[in-house]
Design a protein around this motif. Structure first.
Motif, PDB file in Angstrom:
ATOM      1  N   PRO A 405       0.963  -1.230  -0.007  1.00 33.91           N
ATOM      2  CA  PRO A 405       0.075   0.032   0.045  1.00 33.91           C
ATOM      3  C   PRO A 405       0.839   1.126   0.043  1.00 33.91           C
ATOM      4  O   PRO A 405       0.436   2.379  -0.467  1.00 33.91           O
ATOM      5  CB  PRO A 405      -0.877  -0.090   1.155  1.00 33.91           C
ATOM      6  CG  PRO A 405      -0.119  -0.924   2.133  1.00 33.91           C
ATOM      7  CD  PRO A 405       0.428  -1.824   1.209  1.00 33.91           C
ATOM      8  N   VAL A 406       1.992   1.263   0.531  1.00 36.33           N
ATOM      9  CA  VAL A 406       2.930   2.552   0.679  1.00 36.33           C
ATOM     10  C   VAL A 406       4.270   1.812   0.473  1.00 36.33           C
ATOM     11  O   VAL A 406       4.641   0.824   0.698  1.00 36.33           O
ATOM     12  CB  VAL A 406       2.826   3.030   1.974  1.00 36.33           C
ATOM     13  CG1 VAL A 406       1.366   3.761   2.163  1.00 36.33           C
ATOM     14  CG2 VAL A 406       3.166   2.198   3.141  1.00 36.33           C
ATOM     15  N   PRO A 407       5.146   2.784  -0.175  1.00 31.47           N
ATOM     16  CA  PRO A 407       6.685   2.550  -0.086  1.00 31.47           C
ATOM     17  C   PRO A 407       7.395   2.232   1.332  1.00 31.47           C
ATOM     18  O   PRO A 407       6.762   2.921   2.272  1.00 31.47           O
ATOM     19  CB  PRO A 407       7.244   3.559  -0.805  1.00 31.47           C
ATOM     20  CG  PRO A 407       6.125   4.413  -1.445  1.00 31.47           C
ATOM     21  CD  PRO A 407       4.876   4.072  -0.422  1.00 31.47           C
ATOM     22  N   LEU A 408       8.276   1.276   1.277  1.00 35.26           N
ATOM     23  CA  LEU A 408       8.820   0.882   2.811  1.00 35.26           C
ATOM     24  C   LEU A 408      10.388   1.408   2.526  1.00 35.26           C
ATOM     25  O   LEU A 408      10.974   1.259   1.623  1.00 35.26           O
ATOM     26  CB  LEU A 408       8.701  -0.627   2.804  1.00 35.26           C
ATOM     27  CG  LEU A 408       7.227  -0.967   2.970  1.00 35.26           C
ATOM     28  CD1 LEU A 408       7.165  -2.502   3.138  1.00 35.26           C
ATOM     29  CD2 LEU A 408       6.364  -0.318   4.115  1.00 35.26           C
ATOM     30  N   LEU A 452       9.257   0.219   8.596  1.00 35.66           N
ATOM     31  CA  LEU A 452       8.832   1.854   8.403  1.00 35.66           C
ATOM     32  C   LEU A 452       8.446   2.281   7.025  1.00 35.66           C
ATOM     33  O   LEU A 452       9.103   1.547   6.081  1.00 35.66           O
ATOM     34  CB  LEU A 452       9.979   2.599   8.800  1.00 35.66           C
ATOM     35  CG  LEU A 452      10.490   2.658  10.489  1.00 35.66           C
ATOM     36  CD1 LEU A 452      11.541   3.658  10.478  1.00 35.66           C
ATOM     37  CD2 LEU A 452       9.280   3.099  11.276  1.00 35.66           C
ATOM     38  N   ALA A 453       7.500   3.070   6.911  1.00 34.89           N
ATOM     39  CA  ALA A 453       6.888   3.493   5.575  1.00 34.89           C
ATOM     40  C   ALA A 453       7.736   4.662   5.317  1.00 34.89           C
ATOM     41  O   ALA A 453       8.131   5.409   6.071  1.00 34.89           O
ATOM     42  CB  ALA A 453       5.572   3.617   5.749  1.00 34.89           C
ATOM     43  N   THR A 475      -1.283   0.089   7.058  1.00 38.62           N
ATOM     44  CA  THR A 475      -1.765   0.981   6.007  1.00 38.62           C
ATOM     45  C   THR A 475      -2.336   0.087   4.963  1.00 38.62           C
ATOM     46  O   THR A 475      -2.208  -1.108   4.907  1.00 38.62           O
ATOM     47  CB  THR A 475      -0.463   1.531   5.606  1.00 38.62           C
ATOM     48  OG1 THR A 475       0.347   0.116   4.988  1.00 38.62           O
ATOM     49  CG2 THR A 475       0.577   2.455   6.425  1.00 38.62           C
ATOM     50  N   ALA A 476      -3.135   0.858   4.018  1.00 42.37           N
ATOM     51  CA  ALA A 476      -3.888   0.262   3.163  1.00 42.37           C
ATOM     52  C   ALA A 476      -4.101   1.175   1.832  1.00 42.37           C
ATOM     53  O   ALA A 476      -3.818   2.461   2.067  1.00 42.37           O
ATOM     54  CB  ALA A 476      -5.465  -0.005   3.767  1.00 42.37           C
ATOM     55  N   ASP A 477      -4.296   0.630   0.710  1.00 37.61           N
ATOM     56  CA  ASP A 477      -4.527   1.162  -0.333  1.00 37.61           C
ATOM     57  C   ASP A 477      -5.365   0.616  -1.433  1.00 37.61           C
ATOM     58  O   ASP A 477      -5.259  -0.787  -1.439  1.00 37.61           O
ATOM     59  CB  ASP A 477      -3.390   1.388  -1.084  1.00 37.61           C
ATOM     60  CG  ASP A 477      -3.186   2.164  -2.535  1.00 37.61           C
ATOM     61  OD1 ASP A 477      -4.122   3.194  -2.431  1.00 37.61           O
ATOM     62  OD2 ASP A 477      -2.514   1.995  -3.384  1.00 37.61           O
ATOM     63  N   LEU A 486      -1.588  -3.772   4.717  1.00 33.60           N
ATOM     64  CA  LEU A 486      -0.359  -4.147   5.299  1.00 33.60           C
ATOM     65  C   LEU A 486      -0.183  -4.054   6.768  1.00 33.60           C
ATOM     66  O   LEU A 486      -0.349  -2.652   7.198  1.00 33.60           O
ATOM     67  CB  LEU A 486       0.875  -3.635   4.695  1.00 33.60           C
ATOM     68  CG  LEU A 486       2.190  -3.630   5.290  1.00 33.60           C
ATOM     69  CD1 LEU A 486       2.749  -5.309   5.050  1.00 33.60           C
ATOM     70  CD2 LEU A 486       3.356  -3.000   4.573  1.00 33.60           C
ATOM     71  N   PHE A 487      -0.009  -5.170   7.423  1.00 31.52           N
ATOM     72  CA  PHE A 487       0.402  -4.804   8.896  1.00 31.52           C
ATOM     73  C   PHE A 487       2.066  -4.663   8.941  1.00 31.52           C
ATOM     74  O   PHE A 487       2.695  -5.534   8.550  1.00 31.52           O
ATOM     75  CB  PHE A 487      -0.043  -6.019   9.784  1.00 31.52           C
ATOM     76  CG  PHE A 487      -1.424  -6.122  10.117  1.00 31.52           C
ATOM     77  CD1 PHE A 487      -1.908  -5.766  11.401  1.00 31.52           C
ATOM     78  CD2 PHE A 487      -2.324  -6.377   9.175  1.00 31.52           C
ATOM     79  CE1 PHE A 487      -3.249  -5.803  11.592  1.00 31.52           C
ATOM     80  CE2 PHE A 487      -3.671  -6.218   9.551  1.00 31.52           C
ATOM     81  CZ  PHE A 487      -4.257  -6.088  10.724  1.00 31.52           C
ATOM     82  N   HIS A 488       2.534  -3.862   9.431  1.00 35.38           N
ATOM     83  CA  HIS A 488       3.805  -3.391   9.455  1.00 35.38           C
ATOM     84  C   HIS A 488       4.476  -4.242  10.552  1.00 35.38           C
ATOM     85  O   HIS A 488       5.820  -3.792  10.711  1.00 35.38           O
ATOM     86  CB  HIS A 488       4.469  -1.836   9.512  1.00 35.38           C
ATOM     87  CG  HIS A 488       3.904  -0.999   8.486  1.00 35.38           C
ATOM     88  ND1 HIS A 488       4.566  -0.227   7.985  1.00 35.38           N
ATOM     89  CD2 HIS A 488       2.489  -1.067   7.843  1.00 35.38           C
ATOM     90  CE1 HIS A 488       4.154   0.418   6.738  1.00 35.38           C
ATOM     91  NE2 HIS A 488       2.781  -0.302   7.065  1.00 35.38           N
ATOM     92  N   ILE A 489       4.005  -5.136  11.111  1.00 36.55           N
ATOM     93  CA  ILE A 489       4.628  -6.125  12.171  1.00 36.55           C
ATOM     94  C   ILE A 489       4.512  -7.654  11.529  1.00 36.55           C
ATOM     95  O   ILE A 489       3.614  -7.931  10.539  1.00 36.55           O
ATOM     96  CB  ILE A 489       4.231  -5.844  13.430  1.00 36.55           C
ATOM     97  CG1 ILE A 489       2.729  -6.161  13.378  1.00 36.55           C
ATOM     98  CG2 ILE A 489       4.702  -4.392  13.999  1.00 36.55           C
ATOM     99  CD1 ILE A 489       2.025  -6.217  14.707  1.00 36.55           C
TER     100      ILE A 489
END
Length: 961
Positions: A405-408, A452-453, A475-477, A486-489
């Motif tokens: 959904p977002v750049p990491l 991290l995003a 985050t979501a898109d 996306l769960f960042h964990i």
């Protein structure tokens, strides 16, 4: 009308006939002329004899009283009297037009009949020629014009035909319509729901300023409405609101499926001084997902119904198989699986197989690189409306792909690292715009590491959840019609303890729903009404005035005729619009000083013409009976007969009514969605009158099967012979020993005495009567088994359904399915791979396992439909000879008989074989099996179509018999 105290007379001149009562009294009391005395010599021999009977000189007083009462009742009845305690004592003729105002919004539904009766009663307080005008406060496109003049008769008919609406009143709109009409009423009657909503006091003051105002207020009983709902993974809380906060009160709320089946009931208790109470339901999430609405038991109305949309329904979720893992309980997928099991149907496989099945969501755990072909499949699937849920981890932190959904940032943030925290981070409260809004954040959840995003201008709009320091956690898109989340964990405990909390499954549920657009505040798309509520709270098809509703308007739109409360179907599933959402109903506490308030008794009116004329006719009939009896045209009543009659009459009038004894009550759900109160206390079931037929007594004492009597005598004889053959087979091969079958009339026979009823459908059969259908429905609900055989197996194709639909119209049949492979019916006694009769290779239809309308808790079907003509294959004569040919010869006839045995065993014993077939493996694991395998060892399985009970049977302690 002419008023005399609380009585009104439509034809008062008829009372002038009461002047004739003295004349009638004089006629009734007139003495007949005395007889002339004539001396006859022959009469001297009777001199001195007393007559046994004497003719009275005057009419007996009680006969005179009966006749006088009959005439008086007839005269008063012809004057058309009406008992109206709310009518004024003086005449109201010439007082000008009457305006009747009726609140017909959803708050009026619980006491709608009282409002209609009050409005109808006020029509009796004026003359027949009095002009009447009608004003309804719930806005409609075709609302009646207040300026339309109605006669009292037409107004009464129109008021009786009114129904409450499913939306609220708009009294400001009603005043505007009244002003536009230019009507100047002479007096106003307001049948009010008694609520302050939408300016109730201002509306009353406006009406009182226009003309003399009479008000009958009928506020809804408590609780007045269901105002909101909060749901968790395995629980839901429904908030009820009452009008007054005095005293402690209780109410019951039922959770229903869409078809009206009750899944649970919960009690809500209003504490003293509180207007709101909650009914809490704690049931498995799988059952919770089937709930479609909540309704207050015993309270009708759209305000006491809360519709639940599809955001919490059972979901189909695919888990991408990451291959064999040495320690599966430590894998991330284990925690995801455990979180999904209560509310989702889980499928595991490769990306290719999962995309082909098109589940609601696909979950990936820490996949850094996706194969190009799989990435293309997932991208197309998401574009078409799927939800891809991903979890980060070491692999994703090191490398990524385009399905994010977002750049990491290509590094993870952890304690002790370059981007280190001083201490583990907690979760921040969820924002109102987040799909997670409303979920409680546990204070003990801590995050030790995350991906991290990259900062950017759009990062905030893509963030659904944050940590306490503001960094994104979820985050979501949106991609096409779908969503990437996306769960960042990690999904497991490596980077956080979120997987150990109750919040984790709730977040997953919301993510899956949001992936279909059902929990996101989307500004695009329209939803069309699918099912709407009427004023009484019953689901029905939408009317022609119902219009689609934009998704963005659901949060703010007020229910109306164009957008009635109900379920709306759209691109994201179903959305619910509820009548009393966020409502705060309160009573009107102060009324205009000039307004006249009617109580419940004053608002009623009773027309007495019918009862009085009926009473007069009864008295005249009684007088005729007495006259015939005295004249000797009726048999004399002896002492014994008279005593018995007196005792019978005394028992009839003095016996207590069924409701006289103290009983407890509960409410039972009806087919139309309403509830009826029924007694649950001890009841006495009366014995049937007369002597029961011997066939019924035999069926009650000894088990036997029944077949439906049809107009075709040959079919009936064939069914009798077939069931006789089946009973003989059971007697010879099993411990079941049925007697000869009985012929059953569906309208009169006691169906509940027969465990199996066979219905051989003749060609051209007429549809069953409503009584027969009702009795069959009761039979199936009570656990009976009905076998329907169309005997059309000689025609290619599946069973002919059209003829059955017309024949069995109204039968409450559950959803059906062909018998699946490995069903217990294939091994209840014999091991079978088909269900042949006279014809082979035909399908047998049974109830779907686990359907909402299944009549039994163990999943045993009570309905069997086929066309293999089993009775012809079973049929034998009294000497045991086969009567009809079978296509496949002796082998097929044997298979048909084995199916008959399996069918009866399945009906009588249920699904216990599902557990019994696992008994050998359990015994082997316990070390109690045969050391060398034996019958239960690893040797070959018994061949198909062999008797399963031929293998050694085990006693309860595991020792073979």
């Amino acid at each position: 009308m002419t008023a005399l105290g609380p009585f009104l007379f439509g034809a008062p001149w008829a009372l002038a006939a009461l002047i004739a009562l003295p004349v009638i009294w004089w006629i009734l009391r007139a003495t007949p002329p005395a007889p002339k005395d004539v001396e006859l010599p022959s009469m001297r021999i009777l001199e001195g004899m007393e007559p046994k009977e004497e003719t009275p000189a005057r009419t007996p007083w009680w006969v005179w009283l009966i006749r006088t009462l009959a005439v008086t009742a007839a005269i008063v009845g012809l004057s058309q009297p009406v008992y109206a305690p709310g009518a004024k004592t003086e005449s109201v003729e010439g007082s000008g037009p009457l305006l009747i105002v009726i609140d017909n919004g959803w708050p009026s539904a619980p006491r709608w009949s009282e409002l209609v009766n009050a409005a109808t009663a006020t029509l009796d307080t004026g003359s027949r020629d009095m002009p009447v005008h009608l004003l309804l406060t719930a806005p409609q496109q075709l609302n009646s014009d207040p300026s339309e003049r109605l006669s009292t008769a037409d107004a009464a008919k129109r008021i009786s035909s009114l129904r409450p609406q499913a939306w609220n009143t708009d009294r400001a709109d009603a005043i505007t319509r009244l002003d536009d009409s230019g009507l100047k009423p002479g007096r106003i009657f307001w049948a009010s729901d008694g609520l302050e909503n939408n300016g109730g006091r201002a509306f009353a003051a406006d009406l009182s300023a226009r003309a003399p105002l009479t008000v009958f207020a009928a506020p809804p009983h408590t609780p007045a409405a269901i105002t909101k709902l909060n749901s968790e993974t395995d629980s839901v809380s429904v908030t009820l609101r009452r009008l007054e906060a005095r005293g402690e009160e209780s109410a019951y709320v039922s959770a229903l499926t869409l078809d009206g089946s009750a899944l649970a009931t919960s009690e809500a208790t209003f504490p003293d001084g509180e207007n709101e109470a909650a009914a809490d339901f704690t049931i498995p999430a799988a059952a919770l997902a089937r709930i479609a609405r909540f309704t207050v038991t015993g309270r009708q109305g759209a305000g006491t119904v809360w519709l639940w949309d599809s955001s919490d329904r059972s979901r189909r979720v695919g888990l991408v198989d990451a291959g064999a893992i040495a320690q599966p309980l430590l894998s991330d997928m284990h925690y995801v699986r455990k979180a999904l099991e209560p509310f989702a149907s889980i499928t595991e496989g490769t990306v290719e197989t999962l995309v082909a099945e098109s589940p609601d969501a696909i979950i990936l755990t820490d996949v850094g690189q996706i194969l190009p072909e799989d990435e293309k499949r997932l991208a197309d699937w998401v574009e078409s409306g799927g939800a891809l849920i991903r979890f980060a981890g070491p692999r994703l932190a090191a490398q990524g792909d385009d399905l994010l959904p977002v750049p990491l940032r290509r590094a993870s943030r952890a304690l002790g690292g370059a981007l280190a925290w001083d201490e583990p981070q907690a979760l921040a409260p969820f924002a109102e715009t987040s799909p997670f809004d409303g979920l409680n954040v546990p204070p003990d959840v801590r995050i030790t590491q995350q991906v991290l995003a990259r900062p950017g201008p759009e990062l905030s709009s893509h963030t659904w959840a944050r940590l306490a320091d503001g960094s994104p956690l979820v985050t979501a898109d949106a991609r096409g019609s779908g969503m990437i989340i996306l769960f960042h964990i990690t999904a497991g405990p490596d980077w956080a303890n979120l997987a150990y909390s109750d919040l984790f499954p709730q977040m997953l549920r919301r993510c899956i729903a949001a992936g279909r657009g059902e929990s996101v505040n989307a500004e695009e798309g329209a939803y069309s009404p699918k099912l709407v509520l009427d004023g009484y709270g019953r689901l029905q098809s939408p009317g022609p005035a119902a219009a689609p509703l934009k998704a963005a308007d659901f949060a703010t739109v007020e229910p109306s005729e164009a957008h009635p409360p109900g379920l709306y179907q759209g691109p994201g599933g179903t959305r619910a619009l509820n009548a009393a959402r966020k409502a705060t109903p309160t009573l009107i506490q102060t009324w205009p000083p000039a307004a006249r308030l009617l109580g419940d008794a004053e608002a009623r009116a009773m027309r007495l013409a019918g009862p009085l004329l009926t009473f007069a006719a009864f008295l005249l009939a009684l007088d005729l009976f007495i006259a015939l009896l005295v004249a000797g045209h009726l048999p004399r009543i002896g002492r014994k007969t008279g005593t018995a009659a007196v005792v019978l009459l005394a028992a009839t009038f003095l016996a207590p009514s069924p409701g006289a004894n103290a009983q407890e009550y509960q409410y039972r759900l009806m087919q139309d969605g309403t509830y009826r109160r029924i007694a649950t206390g001890p009841t006495i079931i009366p014995l049937p009158k007369g002597k029961a037929p011997q066939s019924d007594v035999d069926a009650a004492l000894l088990m036997r099967f029944g077949y439906v009597k049809t107009p075709d005598v040959a079919i009936n004889e064939r069914a009798r012979a077939g069931l006789f053959g089946l009973a003989t087979t059971l007697y010879n091969r099993t411990s079941v020993e049925p007697e000869a079958p009985d012929e059953l009339d569906l309208e009169t026979s006691p169906l509940e005495l027969y465990p199996l009823i066979y219905f051989a459908v003749p060609q051209g059969a007429a549809p069953l009567s409503e009584k027969a259908i009702a009795r069959l429905n009761a039979y199936l609900r009570s656990g009976g088994a009905l076998v329907i055989d169309t005997r059309d197996g000689d025609t290619p194709g599946s069973t002919e359904i059209t003829r059955l639909e017309s024949l069995l119209e109204g039968l409450d049949a559950p959803p059906l399915q062909p018998v699946p492979s490995g069903h217990v019916l294939t091994r209840s006694f014999y091991l079978l791979d088909g269900f042949p009769g006279r014809y082979a290779d035909r399908q047998l239809w049974i109830e779907q396992a686990g359907s909402a309308s299944a009549p039994r808790g163990d999943g045993v079907s009570g309905l069997f439909i086929g066309d293999a003509d089993w009775i012809s294959a079973w049929a034998i004569d009294d000497r045991g000879r086969d009567l009809y040919s079978v296509d496949g010869g002796a082998d097929q006839r044997e298979m048909a008989r084995r199916f008959g045995v399996n069918l009866v065993m399945y009906i009588l014993t249920g699904s216990y074989k599902d557990d019994q077939v696992h008994l050998p493996a359990l015994l082997e694991r316990l070390g109690e099996g045969d050391a060398d395998g034996g019958a239960f060892g690893p040797g070959p399985r018994p061949p198909n179509n062999t008797r399963e009970n031929d293998v050694p049977q085990f006693l309860p302690n595991g020792v073979p018999q």
